[in-house]
Design a protein around this motif. Structure first.
Motif, PDB file in Angstrom:
ATOM      1  N   ARG A   3       0.821  -1.205   0.000  1.00 51.68           N
ATOM      2  CA  ARG A   3       0.000   0.000   0.000  1.00 51.68           C
ATOM      3  C   ARG A   3       0.860   1.261   0.000  1.00 51.68           C
ATOM      4  NH1 ARG A   3      -4.969  -0.234   0.255  1.00 51.68           N
ATOM      5  NH2 ARG A   3      -4.979  -2.253   1.265  1.00 51.68           N
ATOM      6  N   SER A   4       1.955   1.267   0.754  1.00 51.78           N
ATOM      7  CA  SER A   4       2.808   2.444   0.812  1.00 51.78           C
ATOM      8  C   SER A   4       3.487   2.710  -0.530  1.00 51.78           C
ATOM      9  CB  SER A   4       3.858   2.299   1.903  1.00 51.78           C
ATOM     10  OG  SER A   4       4.691   1.202   1.622  1.00 51.78           O
ATOM     11  N   PHE A   5       3.585   1.691  -1.391  1.00 48.62           N
ATOM     12  CA  PHE A   5       4.182   1.891  -2.706  1.00 48.62           C
ATOM     13  C   PHE A   5       3.169   2.465  -3.686  1.00 48.62           C
ATOM     14  CE2 PHE A   5       7.014  -1.665  -1.306  1.00 48.62           C
ATOM     15  CZ  PHE A   5       8.159  -0.903  -1.239  1.00 48.62           C
ATOM     16  N   THR A  32      10.444   4.226  -5.922  1.00 44.90           N
ATOM     17  CA  THR A  32      11.032   5.273  -6.740  1.00 44.90           C
ATOM     18  C   THR A  32      10.757   4.943  -8.197  1.00 44.90           C
ATOM     19  OG1 THR A  32      13.037   6.530  -7.233  1.00 44.90           O
ATOM     20  CG2 THR A  32      13.331   4.201  -6.697  1.00 44.90           C
ATOM     21  N   ARG A  33      10.376   5.950  -8.936  1.00 51.52           N
ATOM     22  CA  ARG A  33      10.005   5.738 -10.342  1.00 51.52           C
ATOM     23  C   ARG A  33      10.355   6.957 -11.172  1.00 51.52           C
ATOM     24  NH1 ARG A  33       4.943   3.563 -10.233  1.00 51.52           N
ATOM     25  NH2 ARG A  33       5.382   2.818  -8.168  1.00 51.52           N
ATOM     26  N   ARG A  34      10.198   6.838 -12.452  1.00 50.34           N
ATOM     27  CA  ARG A  34      10.520   7.935 -13.354  1.00 50.34           C
ATOM     28  C   ARG A  34       9.544   9.086 -13.134  1.00 50.34           C
ATOM     29  NH1 ARG A  34      10.720   7.918 -19.915  1.00 50.34           N
ATOM     30  NH2 ARG A  34      11.458  10.051 -20.075  1.00 50.34           N
ATOM     31  N   LYS A  35      10.111  10.225 -12.944  1.00 50.43           N
ATOM     32  CA  LYS A  35       9.311  11.459 -12.890  1.00 50.43           C
ATOM     33  C   LYS A  35       9.883  12.377 -13.954  1.00 50.43           C
ATOM     34  CE  LYS A  35       7.829  10.842  -8.188  1.00 50.43           C
ATOM     35  NZ  LYS A  35       7.905  11.255  -6.824  1.00 50.43           N
ATOM     36  N   GLY A  36      10.905  13.180 -13.599  1.00 53.76           N
ATOM     37  CA  GLY A  36      11.565  14.001 -14.601  1.00 53.76           C
ATOM     38  C   GLY A  36      12.526  13.182 -15.446  1.00 53.76           C
ATOM     39  N   ILE A  52      16.080   0.321   0.635  1.00 56.02           N
ATOM     40  CA  ILE A  52      16.296  -0.300  -0.673  1.00 56.02           C
ATOM     41  C   ILE A  52      15.331   0.321  -1.675  1.00 56.02           C
ATOM     42  CG2 ILE A  52      16.188  -2.446  -1.995  1.00 56.02           C
ATOM     43  CD1 ILE A  52      16.819  -3.899   0.658  1.00 56.02           C
ATOM     44  N   PRO A  53      15.851   0.935  -2.741  1.00 56.91           N
ATOM     45  CA  PRO A  53      14.957   1.506  -3.754  1.00 56.91           C
ATOM     46  C   PRO A  53      14.232   0.407  -4.523  1.00 56.91           C
ATOM     47  CG  PRO A  53      17.206   2.337  -4.015  1.00 56.91           C
ATOM     48  CD  PRO A  53      17.249   1.209  -3.031  1.00 56.91           C
ATOM     49  N   ILE A  54      12.928   0.501  -4.610  1.00 51.18           N
ATOM     50  CA  ILE A  54      12.138  -0.433  -5.403  1.00 51.18           C
ATOM     51  C   ILE A  54      11.739   0.295  -6.677  1.00 51.18           C
ATOM     52  CG2 ILE A  54      10.023  -1.791  -5.539  1.00 51.18           C
ATOM     53  CD1 ILE A  54      12.146  -2.881  -3.574  1.00 51.18           C
ATOM     54  N   VAL A  55      12.317  -0.136  -7.783  1.00 54.52           N
ATOM     55  CA  VAL A  55      12.067   0.471  -9.091  1.00 54.52           C
ATOM     56  C   VAL A  55      11.262  -0.542  -9.894  1.00 54.52           C
ATOM     57  CG1 VAL A  55      13.128   1.580 -11.092  1.00 54.52           C
ATOM     58  CG2 VAL A  55      14.309   1.611  -8.882  1.00 54.52           C
ATOM     59  N   ALA A  56       9.947  -0.358  -9.962  1.00 56.45           N
ATOM     60  CA  ALA A  56       9.062  -1.343 -10.581  1.00 56.45           C
ATOM     61  C   ALA A  56       9.422  -1.618 -12.036  1.00 56.45           C
ATOM     62  CB  ALA A  56       7.611  -0.882 -10.471  1.00 56.45           C
ATOM     63  N   ALA A  82       9.247  -7.111  -2.735  1.00 56.80           N
ATOM     64  CA  ALA A  82       8.215  -6.115  -3.006  1.00 56.80           C
ATOM     65  C   ALA A  82       7.164  -6.576  -4.006  1.00 56.80           C
ATOM     66  CB  ALA A  82       8.862  -4.819  -3.510  1.00 56.80           C
ATOM     67  N   MET A  83       7.585  -7.077  -5.129  1.00 55.62           N
ATOM     68  CA  MET A  83       6.651  -7.352  -6.209  1.00 55.62           C
ATOM     69  C   MET A  83       5.665  -8.498  -5.954  1.00 55.62           C
ATOM     70  SD  MET A  83       7.351  -4.839  -8.011  1.00 55.62           S
ATOM     71  CE  MET A  83       6.599  -5.011  -9.598  1.00 55.62           C
ATOM     72  N   PRO A  84       5.985  -9.512  -5.166  1.00 54.96           N
ATOM     73  CA  PRO A  84       5.031 -10.619  -4.996  1.00 54.96           C
ATOM     74  C   PRO A  84       3.667 -10.187  -4.436  1.00 54.96           C
ATOM     75  CG  PRO A  84       7.184 -11.278  -4.219  1.00 54.96           C
ATOM     76  CD  PRO A  84       7.257  -9.801  -4.518  1.00 54.96           C
ATOM     77  N   TRP A  85       3.599  -9.042  -3.783  1.00 54.17           N
ATOM     78  CA  TRP A  85       2.356  -8.629  -3.156  1.00 54.17           C
ATOM     79  C   TRP A  85       1.529  -7.669  -3.975  1.00 54.17           C
ATOM     80  CZ3 TRP A  85       6.917  -9.166  -0.389  1.00 54.17           C
ATOM     81  CH2 TRP A  85       6.909 -10.226   0.503  1.00 54.17           C
ATOM     82  N   ILE A  86       1.989  -7.281  -5.135  1.00 54.33           N
ATOM     83  CA  ILE A  86       1.288  -6.255  -5.926  1.00 54.33           C
ATOM     84  C   ILE A  86      -0.156  -6.645  -6.224  1.00 54.33           C
ATOM     85  CG2 ILE A  86       1.162  -5.408  -8.306  1.00 54.33           C
ATOM     86  CD1 ILE A  86       3.805  -4.279  -8.024  1.00 54.33           C
ATOM     87  N   ASP A  87      -0.411  -7.868  -6.620  1.00 54.85           N
ATOM     88  CA  ASP A  87      -1.764  -8.267  -7.018  1.00 54.85           C
ATOM     89  C   ASP A  87      -2.557  -8.915  -5.886  1.00 54.85           C
ATOM     90  OD1 ASP A  87      -1.456  -7.339  -9.633  1.00 54.85           O
ATOM     91  OD2 ASP A  87      -0.413  -9.180 -10.218  1.00 54.85           O
ATOM     92  N   THR A  88      -2.158  -8.674  -4.643  1.00 58.25           N
ATOM     93  CA  THR A  88      -2.878  -9.261  -3.526  1.00 58.25           C
ATOM     94  C   THR A  88      -3.790  -8.218  -2.890  1.00 58.25           C
ATOM     95  OG1 THR A  88      -1.230  -8.650  -1.860  1.00 58.25           O
ATOM     96  CG2 THR A  88      -0.889 -10.738  -3.007  1.00 58.25           C
ATOM     97  N   GLU A  89      -4.597  -8.656  -1.976  1.00 59.44           N
ATOM     98  CA  GLU A  89      -5.512  -7.766  -1.281  1.00 59.44           C
ATOM     99  C   GLU A  89      -4.749  -6.673  -0.509  1.00 59.44           C
ATOM    100  OE1 GLU A  89      -8.742  -8.617   2.035  1.00 59.44           O
ATOM    101  OE2 GLU A  89      -8.964  -9.896   0.260  1.00 59.44           O
ATOM    102  N   GLU A  90      -3.553  -7.018  -0.006  1.00 59.71           N
ATOM    103  CA  GLU A  90      -2.749  -6.062   0.738  1.00 59.71           C
ATOM    104  C   GLU A  90      -2.071  -5.040  -0.157  1.00 59.71           C
ATOM    105  OE1 GLU A  90      -2.228  -5.702   4.143  1.00 59.71           O
ATOM    106  OE2 GLU A  90      -3.983  -6.998   4.199  1.00 59.71           O
ATOM    107  N   GLY A  91      -1.844  -5.388  -1.427  1.00 55.98           N
ATOM    108  CA  GLY A  91      -1.096  -4.524  -2.331  1.00 55.98           C
ATOM    109  C   GLY A  91      -1.967  -3.666  -3.087  1.00 55.98           C
TER     110      GLY A  91
END
Length: 91
Positions: A3-5, A32-36, A52-56, A82-91
């Motif tokens: 959720r924080s991501f 962290t992701r592309r902005k500028g 740890i930076p998580i860059v999807a 980080a990524m295993p939880w993206i498609d879960t109820e918590e993510g």
């Protein structure tokens, strides 16, 4: 939880740098992701504060960019923690 991501929680102004770094230091991971652009100080701020930076989309960033970051280790951390939880109820 992922959720924080996915929810924007930025709450610091230009004079809150110390609080910003303290906040980073309380977390294990930071979104962290592309902005500028991809190559920015944000990735290094996270690392410098023990986060740890998580860059999807790390796998889609050209190899000529982010040349000083440990891309292999960041990809491993993203995939393991980080990524295993993206498609879960918590993510």
């Amino acid at each position: 939880s992922m959720r924080s991501f996915t929810i924007k929680q930025y709450q610091f102004g230009p004079l809150d740098e110390e609080k910003y770094h303290e906040n980073l230091g309380r977390h294990r991971f930071g979104d962290t992701r592309r902005k500028g652009g991809y190559d920015c100080l944000r990735h290094y701020e996270l690392l410098a504060n023990g986060c740890i930076p998580i860059v999807a989309d790390l796998d889609h960033i050209p190899v000529s960019v982010l040349t000083t970051l440990p891309r292999g280790l960041l990809a491993e951390a993203r995939n393991l923690y980080a990524m295993p939880w993206i498609d879960t109820e918590e993510g």
